[in-house]
Design a protein around this motif. Structure first.
Motif, short mmCIF file in Angstrom:
data_model
loop_
_atom_site.label_atom_id
_atom_site.label_comp_id
_atom_site.label_asym_id
_atom_site.label_seq_id
_atom_site.Cartn_x
_atom_site.Cartn_y
_atom_site.Cartn_z
N TRP A 246 -5.76 6.37 17.81
CA TRP A 246 -4.65 6.25 18.53
C TRP A 246 -3.53 5.45 17.39
CZ3 TRP A 246 -4.48 0.87 19.10
CH2 TRP A 246 -5.64 0.24 19.20
N LEU A 247 -4.02 5.44 15.98
CA LEU A 247 -3.03 4.98 15.01
C LEU A 247 -3.11 5.77 13.90
CD1 LEU A 247 -3.70 1.11 15.04
CD2 LEU A 247 -1.79 1.96 15.73
N GLU A 248 -2.19 5.75 12.98
CA GLU A 248 -2.18 6.85 11.91
C GLU A 248 -3.18 6.27 10.79
OE1 GLU A 248 1.94 7.26 10.38
OE2 GLU A 248 2.73 7.92 12.28
N ASP A 249 -3.80 7.23 10.19
CA ASP A 249 -4.67 6.95 8.96
C ASP A 249 -4.21 5.78 8.12
OD1 ASP A 249 -6.72 8.46 10.27
OD2 ASP A 249 -6.70 10.07 8.57
N SER A 250 -2.84 6.07 7.85
CA SER A 250 -2.15 5.16 6.71
C SER A 250 -1.94 3.69 7.29
CB SER A 250 -1.14 5.64 5.93
OG SER A 250 0.09 6.10 7.03
N ASP A 251 -2.06 3.53 8.56
CA ASP A 251 -1.49 2.17 9.04
C ASP A 251 -2.58 1.09 8.74
OD1 ASP A 251 0.53 3.30 10.43
OD2 ASP A 251 -0.68 3.49 12.37
N ILE A 252 -1.92 0.06 8.04
CA ILE A 252 -2.80 -0.97 7.85
C ILE A 252 -3.09 -1.80 9.08
CG2 ILE A 252 -2.89 -3.51 6.65
CD1 ILE A 252 -3.09 -1.02 4.96
N ILE A 253 -4.36 -2.03 9.37
CA ILE A 253 -4.85 -2.53 10.66
C ILE A 253 -5.64 -3.98 10.27
CG2 ILE A 253 -4.71 -0.65 11.99
CD1 ILE A 253 -7.92 -0.44 11.67
N GLU A 254 -5.85 -4.82 11.25
CA GLU A 254 -6.83 -5.78 11.10
C GLU A 254 -8.08 -5.42 11.63
OE1 GLU A 254 -6.10 -10.37 10.52
OE2 GLU A 254 -6.33 -10.49 12.44
N VAL A 255 -9.48 -5.25 10.95
CA VAL A 255 -10.41 -4.74 11.47
C VAL A 255 -11.74 -5.28 10.95
CG1 VAL A 255 -10.33 -2.56 9.98
CG2 VAL A 255 -11.42 -2.52 12.15
N ARG B 171 0.81 -1.42 -0.05
CA ARG B 171 0.02 0.11 0.04
C ARG B 171 0.90 1.20 0.04
NH1 ARG B 171 -5.80 0.80 0.07
NH2 ARG B 171 -6.72 -1.39 0.03
N ASN B 172 1.96 1.21 0.74
CA ASN B 172 2.94 2.44 0.76
C ASN B 172 3.32 2.90 -0.57
OD1 ASN B 172 2.71 2.45 3.52
ND2 ASN B 172 4.74 1.57 4.17
N GLN B 173 3.43 1.58 -1.38
CA GLN B 173 4.03 1.91 -2.76
C GLN B 173 3.02 2.18 -3.67
OE1 GLN B 173 7.35 1.64 -3.79
NE2 GLN B 173 7.38 1.82 -1.29
N GLY B 174 1.65 2.40 -3.28
CA GLY B 174 0.74 2.84 -4.19
C GLY B 174 -0.05 1.85 -4.68
N TYR B 175 -0.02 0.49 -4.27
CA TYR B 175 -0.93 -0.50 -5.10
C TYR B 175 -2.03 -0.64 -4.03
CZ TYR B 175 3.49 -1.55 -7.43
OH TYR B 175 4.46 -1.66 -8.19
N SER B 176 -2.87 0.29 -4.16
CA SER B 176 -4.18 0.47 -3.42
C SER B 176 -5.20 -0.61 -3.93
CB SER B 176 -4.88 1.72 -3.85
OG SER B 176 -5.13 1.84 -5.16
N PHE B 177 -4.81 -1.51 -4.88
CA PHE B 177 -5.80 -2.72 -4.94
C PHE B 177 -5.70 -3.96 -4.06
CE2 PHE B 177 -2.46 -2.41 -8.56
CZ PHE B 177 -1.55 -3.52 -8.06
N VAL B 178 -4.74 -3.75 -3.17
CA VAL B 178 -4.24 -5.01 -2.59
C VAL B 178 -4.88 -4.97 -1.05
CG1 VAL B 178 -2.13 -5.95 -1.31
CG2 VAL B 178 -1.90 -5.14 -3.46
N TYR B 179 -5.64 -6.18 -1.01
CA TYR B 179 -6.15 -6.01 0.71
C TYR B 179 -5.33 -7.47 1.27
CZ TYR B 179 -9.61 -3.06 -1.29
OH TYR B 179 -10.55 -2.09 -1.91
N GLY B 180 -5.26 -7.19 2.42
CA GLY B 180 -4.70 -8.40 3.16
C GLY B 180 -5.78 -9.26 3.67
N ILE B 181 -5.56 -10.52 3.61
CA ILE B 181 -6.59 -11.33 4.29
C ILE B 181 -5.89 -12.52 5.17
CG2 ILE B 181 -8.22 -11.00 2.26
CD1 ILE B 181 -7.04 -13.76 0.99
N ALA C 19 9.82 -1.28 9.56
CA ALA C 19 10.39 -2.52 8.67
C ALA C 19 9.88 -2.44 7.07
CB ALA C 19 9.52 -3.86 9.31
N ALA C 20 8.62 -1.94 7.11
CA ALA C 20 7.98 -1.72 5.56
C ALA C 20 9.01 -0.87 4.77
CB ALA C 20 6.70 -1.46 5.69
N GLU C 21 9.10 0.12 5.38
CA GLU C 21 9.96 1.19 4.91
C GLU C 21 11.48 0.88 4.57
OE1 GLU C 21 9.67 4.76 7.15
OE2 GLU C 21 7.56 5.30 6.92
N ALA C 22 11.87 0.18 5.42
CA ALA C 22 13.46 -0.25 5.41
C ALA C 22 13.66 -1.13 4.49
CB ALA C 22 13.69 -0.95 6.95
N ILE C 23 12.84 -2.25 4.26
CA ILE C 23 13.15 -3.37 3.42
C ILE C 23 12.93 -2.65 2.08
CG2 ILE C 23 12.16 -5.31 2.56
CD1 ILE C 23 11.20 -6.13 5.26
N VAL C 24 11.90 -1.79 1.69
CA VAL C 24 11.85 -1.20 0.34
C VAL C 24 12.83 -0.34 -0.01
CG1 VAL C 24 10.39 0.36 -0.97
CG2 VAL C 24 9.16 -1.18 0.25
#
Length: 458
Positions: free
Chosen positions: A365-374, A155-165, A410-415
């Motif tokens: 209490w989390l950032e808007d761009s944070d990927i959460i499980e919800v 998602r950080n890379q702009g792939y907004s078509f990705v959903y985590g399952i 970690a996501a930023e570091a690896i990319v």
């Protein structure tokens, strides 16, 4: 409609194929592609999957291939379920961690980081192919672990078509529902957290809140995966817990149990998978499919029956262990999660499900761009996190915040191949919590996984 599975010839291939085949007509699935780079698994599992579609949904055009471009060409939906480096790398992840006195579980702590080192670059490659060759409105369901961290990076890379399952929440809800002779969809729930680090904050039946009653029911701790936790802990937090929270709340016990048995989860899984592939490889699916099904079912049962047993020293209840049968009603799994979302998208049917998606103000209490499980409302417009009160004690919020900070870094570091961010990420992870260990672990993993990190070194 075309659906593609990247990494389709692993141990779960027949479970996925069964689910897709049983729902193909309802969802107008006309073409299914299982793509994998392992030629032997393509030969064995690919031929078995072909037989599944032949028996259940013969009208579906099925292809199994090693050709990546062919697989994603004009795809409407893609499921990604890969294990870059196979089981051998999982064992390396675990052994490097254990040598340094920390837990190496594949989705949490340093094991998750090491897997992300391989998963994220690989999936960025596939997302580029999907963006170029699939249909413009393609949806990607990422099941590749660590699912939350990987989805965050994509998602950080702009792939907004990705959903985590992930099928852990829905699988657990089935266990809970069974205690009361209910179907899992009879329960309306709210869940919040991160993938493999989440909390059920509400469970309602017919509009009535029943979570506190469930937490006091002794059967919850005997016949579901809440068996890993003491009732006192769950009642103190006031939530049902994702089973992977065991690694955080019982860290020293988990480490001690793994060290005591002398064999990692990855080593056990590799033995089972290698033996299964060897046995299945002796048969021809066109002639011997029923015999192959027996072998497959036996090994899947063996794999699931010792799930988390080595780490917790607690055996699973028989009711929690899936038995693979081709013609029984499909129980869902991660394919069921993906297909439920697809159904909403295609037909406009509204529903609720648990996904890994951006926070977008769900909790402040989390950032808007944070990927959460919800818990999410789903419709033809996509997935929207359910609004409402997600009441958690501060100790649970703080754990989520800390691990989310680790995931961001970690996501930023690896990319970016950024050493400083990688060290910071590992240093603050609760399962490491040490600068010196962070440096040592990062150095060892980067040395092993140069193939995936482009030569990134300390």
């Amino acid at each position: 409609m075309k659906l593609t599975v990247i990494g389709g010839c692993g141990s779960r291939s027949l479970m996925l194929a069964k689910c897709l085949a049983q729902h193909a007509e309802d969802l107008d699935i006309t073409d299914v592609v299982f793509m994998d780079i392992d030629k032997e698994r393509v030969r064995v599992f690919g031929s078995m999957v072909r037989e599944v579609f032949s028996r259940i949904a013969p009208y579906v055009q099925y292809l199994c291939t090693t050709n990546e471009k062919e697989a994603v060409m004009e795809a409407d939906f893609v499921i990604t379920t890969i294990r870059a480096g196979k089981e051998e790398s999982r064992i390396i992840d675990e052994r490097v961690a254990l040598k340094n006195g920390v837990i190496g579980q594949e989705t949490t702590g340093v094991g998750g980081f090491a897997m992300a080192l391989r998963s994220i670059p690989t999936l960025i490659y596939y997302c580029r192919l999907i963006g170029e060759y699939s249909n413009p409105n393609v949806m990607v369901f990422n099941f590749t672990n660590p699912a939350g961290l990987v989805t965050q990076a994509l998602r950080n890379q702009g792939y907004s078509f990705v959903y985590g399952i992930c099928d852990a929440p829905s699988g657990f809800l089935r266990q809970v529902a069974a205690l009361y002779d209910l179907e899992y969809f009879d329960l309306k729930v709210q869940l919040i957290g991160l993938n493999h680090l989440s909390y059920f904050t509400s469970v309602k039946k017919d509009g009535r809140e029943i979570l506190s009653e469930i937490l006091k029911d002794s059967r919850l701790y005997e016949h579901t995966d809440m068996r890993y936790f003491e009732p006192k802990l769950a009642q103190h937090i006031g939530c049902m817990l994702n089973e992977y929270l065991y690694y955080f709340y019982y860290r020293e016990k988990a480490l001690r149990n793994i060290q005591k048995i002398g064999e990692t989860r990855g080593e056990r899984i590799k033995k089972i998978n290698d033996h299964m592939l060897k046995e299945l490889g002796q048969y021809d699916a066109a002639r011997d499919f029923d015999k192959m099904l027996e072998i497959y079912s036996e090994h899947i049962y063996m794999r699931e029956s010792n799930y988390m047993q080595g780490e917790t020293s607690v055996a699973r209840d028989e009711a929690c262990i899936p038995r693979f049968e081709l013609y029984t009603k499909d129980e869902g799994g991660y394919a069921g999660v993906a297909l439920a979302f697809m159904k909403a998208k295609i037909t406009g049917t509204k529903g609720e499900m648990i996904l890994c998606v951006p926070n977008h103000g769900t909790v402040d209490w989390l950032e808007d761009s944070d990927i959460i499980e919800v818990s999410c409302n789903i419709s033809k417009n996509g997935a929207t996190p359910k609004k409402g009160l997600y009441e958690l004690p501060e100790c649970a919020k703080q754990l989520i915040r800390t691990v989310k900070c680790y995931e961001r870094l970690a996501a930023e570091a690896i990319v970016e191949r950024n050493t400083e961010k990688a060290i910071d990420a590992l240093m603050i992870n609760p399962l490491v919590n040490s600068y010196s260990l962070a440096v040592k672990l990062l150095g060892e993993y980067l040395e092993v996984y140069k193939e995936y990190t482009g030569g990134w070194t300390l």
